[in-house]
Design an enzyme around this catalytic site. Structure first.
Site, PDB file in Angstrom:
ATOM      1  N   GLU A 249       0.895  -1.170   0.000  1.00  0.00           N
ATOM      2  CA  GLU A 249       0.000   0.000   0.000  1.00  0.00           C
ATOM      3  C   GLU A 249       0.923   1.207   0.000  1.00  0.00           C
ATOM      4  O   GLU A 249       1.474   1.575   1.042  1.00  0.00           O
ATOM      5  CB  GLU A 249      -0.862   0.022   1.261  1.00  0.00           C
ATOM      6  CG  GLU A 249      -1.782  -1.162   1.441  1.00  0.00           C
ATOM      7  CD  GLU A 249      -2.797  -1.279   0.336  1.00  0.00           C
ATOM      8  OE1 GLU A 249      -3.047  -0.286  -0.382  1.00  0.00           O
ATOM      9  OE2 GLU A 249      -3.333  -2.382   0.183  1.00  0.00           O
ATOM     10  N   CYS A 283      -2.754   8.522   3.242  1.00  0.00           N
ATOM     11  CA  CYS A 283      -2.418   8.165   1.842  1.00  0.00           C
ATOM     12  C   CYS A 283      -3.569   8.449   0.889  1.00  0.00           C
ATOM     13  O   CYS A 283      -3.353   8.683  -0.287  1.00  0.00           O
ATOM     14  CB  CYS A 283      -2.075   6.683   1.741  1.00  0.00           C
ATOM     15  SG  CYS A 283      -0.725   6.221   2.783  1.00  0.00           S
TER      16      CYS A 283
HETATM   17  C1  SIN Z   1      -3.800   5.304   4.853  1.00  0.00           C
HETATM   18  O1  SIN Z   1      -3.418   6.440   4.974  1.00  0.00           O
HETATM   19  O2  SIN Z   1      -3.156   4.514   4.147  1.00  0.00           O
HETATM   20  C2  SIN Z   1      -5.002   4.747   5.551  1.00  0.00           C
HETATM   21  C3  SIN Z   1      -6.231   5.518   5.379  1.00  0.00           C
HETATM   22  C4  SIN Z   1      -7.500   4.737   5.600  1.00  0.00           C
HETATM   23  O3  SIN Z   1      -7.465   3.518   5.848  1.00  0.00           O
HETATM   24  O4  SIN Z   1      -8.552   5.335   5.494  1.00  0.00           O
END
Ligand code: SIN
Length: 479
Positions: A249, A283
């Site tokens: 990820e 992210c």
């Molecule tokens: C992330 O920032 O990768 C996680 C965000 C989320 O699970 O909503």
């Protein structure tokens, strides 16, 4: 290996270390929150050895047994949500309400996986020969590992750990060195829930030492990583050595498109939630606001009205919406992106300054809106990871889609329209793994989470997550 008793001592500050340690500081105050072991490669190898032994027994348990442990683990998280949330805010900085939300979100991955543990179905396939039967078995891949990020110190662990344990795998977790305490608190709860020692282990220390020990061990069959695309690419190279399976990820640069037929109230509310959650250190948070020219002024004005109401402060202070950025490097990067945009002709609508509210550290960024942002600016191309909303005007749907897709990333994209045909058309054309259609907060344990292009490989969440931790074995049976 960190034991459950040691984990309890570490998270309550009563641990008396003899070996080298890593200190964990509150990013809002620089106050020491705790110390964790700085493990050597030999200690990491001992954890891997324990994980190998534990997995041999864990894989023999039934799905129902694993389900009960996971369910209990989730319940314990919910019972102790206040303590876990405070610890999370202290080491990571996010507002307490968001930390509580993260603990519940984290528990939901364990609960979802508890259900999945009982649904690992094989297949029988009609054979071409009368005396043959074809069986497909799903079996745990074996010992797995995870490297998890500082922005969601709890949920990014359970999103990986839940399906791994459900599948019958063991998992070695290396949490971010900035936020290891939440991981260690989870270890204690896992053992309280009845998870045999060694099935879930936490290794803390310097990324190179820990990462190399894990990536070069032939018994570790799968690595799940959340973090930057640059590190993801290094892991791909290292994984080649033993052909280790990877779940990645990686970074994102989410477009947030607002068409002139959108419900503006809905779009503005979603924009605030999507952009400013965790001070923009997410992210999947919106990074490029693409707004149809006929409504760009109206949208910008309304967004600014909401953003100016956001309170910046210590995450534990009542009414805080935006906590500190994680470290000084993060502040420098966000400042650089703002300056670069302004130097290239963008306009500052609001914010733009570094703050130190209530004599806290200078890691707080005023929530910022920039208008007139163009593709030649760094902020349009690079992930900012801060509370900055850059706005770009567009004229036509095709232009919006081509601007949105002009990125090496493909994690999340958002768009707002009341036109059903456009909704389907745009959802199909966006090159992103997660689409929020009139939705700024799509994440949930039930759905697959992951990216296209340089945003990663594989999916977490939903039933899809189970495939990452299972081998498919075909048995041809002659009768
Ligand atoms: C992330 O920032 O990768 C996680 C965000 C989320 O699970 O909503």
């Amino acid at each position: 290996m960190i034991t459950a008793t040691q984990a309890a001592a570490i998270t309550t500050g009563t641990w008396d270390p003899n070996g080298p340690t890593l200190a964990v500081y509150d990013p809002a105050t620089d106050e020491l929150v705790g110390v964790v072991p700085q493990m050597s490669a030999t200690e990491v190898l001992q954890s891997i050895e324990a994980s190998i032994v534990a997995q041999q027994q864990w894989r023999e348990t039934t799905g129902l047994e694993r389900s009960k442990v996971l369910q209990r683990f989730g319940e314990l998280m919910r019972d102790q949500e206040d303590r876990l949330a405070k610890l999370l805010t202290h080491e990571q900085g996010k507002p307490l309400s968001e930390a509580l939300g993260e603990i519940r979100y984290a528990a939901s991955f364990l609960e979802w996986s508890a259900g999945e543990a009982r649904r690992i179905y094989g297949e029988t396939i009609p054979a071409p020969r009368a005396n043959q039967r074809i069986l497909v078995l799903k079996q745990p891949i074996g010992v797995t590992a995870a490297i998890t990020p500082w922005n969601f110190p709890s949920a990014m662990i359970t999103r990986k750990l839940g399906p791994a344990l459900a599948a019958g795998c063991s998992m070695i977790v290396k949490p971010a060195e900035l936020t290891p305490l939440s991981a260690i608190a989870l270890l204690e709860l896992a053992e309280m829930a009845g998870l045999p020692s060694g099935v879930f282990t936490v290794v803390t220390g310097v990324p190179e030492t820990v990462g190399n020990a894990i990536m070069t061990h032939p018994a570790v069959r799968m690595m799940s990583f959340t973090g930057s695309t640059a590190v993801g690419k290094m892991l791909i190279e290292k994984a080649a050595h033993h052909v280790m399976r990877l779940g990645l990820e990686l970074g994102g640069h989410a477009p947030f498109i607002v068409f002139d037929d959108a419900d503006l109230d809905q779009a503005v509310k979603a924009a605030v939630a999507c952009k400013f959650r965790n001070a923009g250190q997410t992210c999947i948070c919106a990074n490029r606001f693409l707004v149809q020219r006929s409504i760009v002024e109206q949208f910008t004005e309304r967004l600014a009205g909401e953003v100016d109401r956001l309170r910046v402060g210590h995450g534990l202070a009542e009414g805080t919406h935006i906590g500190p950025l994680i470290n000084d490097r993060a502040v420098e990067k966000v400042t650089l992106h703002i300056e670069d945009a302004l130097n290239h002709g963008a306009e500052l609508v609001t914010g733009g300054t570094v703050l130190s509210p209530d004599n806290l550290t200078s890691r707080f960024m005023a929530p910022t809106i920039l208008s007139g942002v163009t593709p030649n600016m760094r902020i349009f191309r690079e992930e900012t990871f801060g509370p900055v909303a850059p706005i770009t005007a567009f004229d036509h749907e095709t232009e919006a889609i081509s601007l949105a897709n002009a990125s090496d990333y493909g994690l999340a994209a958002y768009f707002f329209t009341q036109n059903a045909s456009r909704l389907m058309r745009v959802a199909e054309q966006l090159e992103y793994g997660i689409i929020g259609a009139n939705d700024g907060a799509p994440s949930t344990a039930e759905a697959p989470f992951g990216g296209m292009k340089q945003s990663g490989l594989g999916r977490e969440g939903g039933h899809h997550a189970m495939d990452e931790y299972l081998e498919v074995k075909y048995v041809s049976w002659r009768i």
